[in-house]
Enzyme design. Structure first.
Site, PDB file in Angstrom:
ATOM      1  N   PRO A   1       0.653  -1.309   0.262  1.00  0.00           N
ATOM      2  CA  PRO A   1      -0.111   0.160  -0.040  1.00  0.00           C
ATOM      3  C   PRO A   1       0.449   1.396  -0.479  1.00  0.00           C
ATOM      4  O   PRO A   1       1.611   1.433   0.786  1.00  0.00           O
ATOM      5  CB  PRO A   1      -0.485  -0.210   1.005  1.00  0.00           C
ATOM      6  CG  PRO A   1      -0.869  -2.226   2.073  1.00  0.00           C
ATOM      7  CD  PRO A   1       0.704  -2.281   1.443  1.00  0.00           C
ATOM      8  N   GLU A   2       0.437   1.696  -0.638  1.00  0.00           N
ATOM      9  CA  GLU A   2       1.372   3.336  -0.454  1.00  0.00           C
ATOM     10  C   GLU A   2       0.654   4.688  -0.600  1.00  0.00           C
ATOM     11  O   GLU A   2      -0.595   4.684   0.197  1.00  0.00           O
ATOM     12  CB  GLU A   2       1.727   3.287  -2.086  1.00  0.00           C
ATOM     13  CG  GLU A   2       2.876   2.775  -3.032  1.00  0.00           C
ATOM     14  CD  GLU A   2       3.598   3.451  -3.468  1.00  0.00           C
ATOM     15  OE1 GLU A   2       4.268   4.284  -3.445  1.00  0.00           O
ATOM     16  OE2 GLU A   2       3.964   1.824  -4.656  1.00  0.00           O
TER      17      GLU A   2
END
Ligand SMILES: [Zn+2]
Length: 278
Positions: free
Chosen positions: A6-7
């Protein structure tokens, strides 16, 4: 293709999907498995910090989600594989559900994290700013000061520009996918020395970072082939179809038709077009 970490856009998408469902409601019960994530989970701290308290707001700093209660703040980081899911108590629990917060309107917030690199801790409000993960964070890449922050740090940097983009003390919250994509849009080679890039090109890069993050936010985050990212409703994002270079080794560059190259650098691949990126 490697797993999707996840960014920033994914984390912001999660925050936005949780906010209308949970903010304003009171926690009635906690089920916390004492488990070793990167940090947490201490069941006693969750009991004392959030049970009986109203959730006042959900904020984001870089890739952390901060759940604000009256005297305490719950700090979440999704690590490599973490997800925050809103469910009803009767909904079947997924494997690796480590933490469940029951709210007064009958909904549950569940933390699912198979690989356990996440963070799920409760801190007194006055201690939040001192948390090591938040202490050294640079400018938010979506904020106006991002370009100046990038220019200042690049001038005295000795690393490749891709690595500078991954340094959370410069711009907070950019991971490898969006670093590669922003460099492709700005026409900058990922392994070029940061200090050798002109101010004008760095400004273009800061603009490209914002474009890429905003496009990803509009699409609801990136979901790669392994389905690693979904929001609180279990929906994936759609940005993967718009990626110019990431994960596209050997494919045609959408700009010049040349072949996208991949090189290993610092344990994580760089993807780029050798013709378009200098
Ligand atoms: Zn090209």
């Amino acid at each position: 293709m490697s797993a999707a970490v996840p960014e920033l856009p994914e984390v912001e998408t999660v925050r936005r999907s949780l906010e209308p469902r949970l903010v304003g409601h009171r926690v009635t019960r906690v089920e916390a498995r004492k488990i070793r994530l990167r940090e947490g989970i201490e069941p006693n701290e969750w009991e004392a910090g959030v049970v009986g308290r109203r959730l006042l707001g959900l904020e984001r700093r870089a890739k952390y989600i901060l759940a604000r209660f009256e005297a305490s703040t719950a700090l979440f980081h999704l690590g490599m594989s973490g997800r925050l899911v809103v469910a009803l108590p009767d909904d079947p629990r997924e494997p690796h559900t480590h933490l469940v917060l029951r709210f007064d309107h009958g909904r549950e917030l569940r933390l699912v994290d198979p690989r356990r690199f996440g963070v799920a801790i409760v801190l007194p409000n006055q201690a939040v700013a001192q948390h090591p993960g938040l202490l050294r964070l640079g400018a938010d890449p979506l904020a106006a000061e991002a370009a100046a922050a990038l220019r200042q740090r690049a001038a005295r940097s000795r690393v490749a520009i891709r690595n500078l983009l991954l340094d959370q003390s410069v711009l907070a919250g950019i991971g490898n996918i969006y670093a590669n994509e922003a460099l492709a849009r700005a026409g900058i080679h990922p392994l070029r020395a940061a200090s050798a890039i002109s101010a004008r090109r760095l400004d273009r890069l800061a603009g490209a970072v914002q474009e890429v993050l905003e496009a990803a936010l509009r699409a609801g985050g990136t979901t790669l082939d392994d389905g690693g990212f979904v929001d609180a409703d279990g929906r994936g994002g759609y940005f993967a179809v718009e990626l110019m270079v990431y994960g596209r080794e050997g494919e045609a560059c959408p700009r010049c038709g040349g072949r996208i190259a991949r090189r290993a650098a610092g344990g994580r691949s760089v993807y780029y077009c050798p013709r378009c990126q200098r």
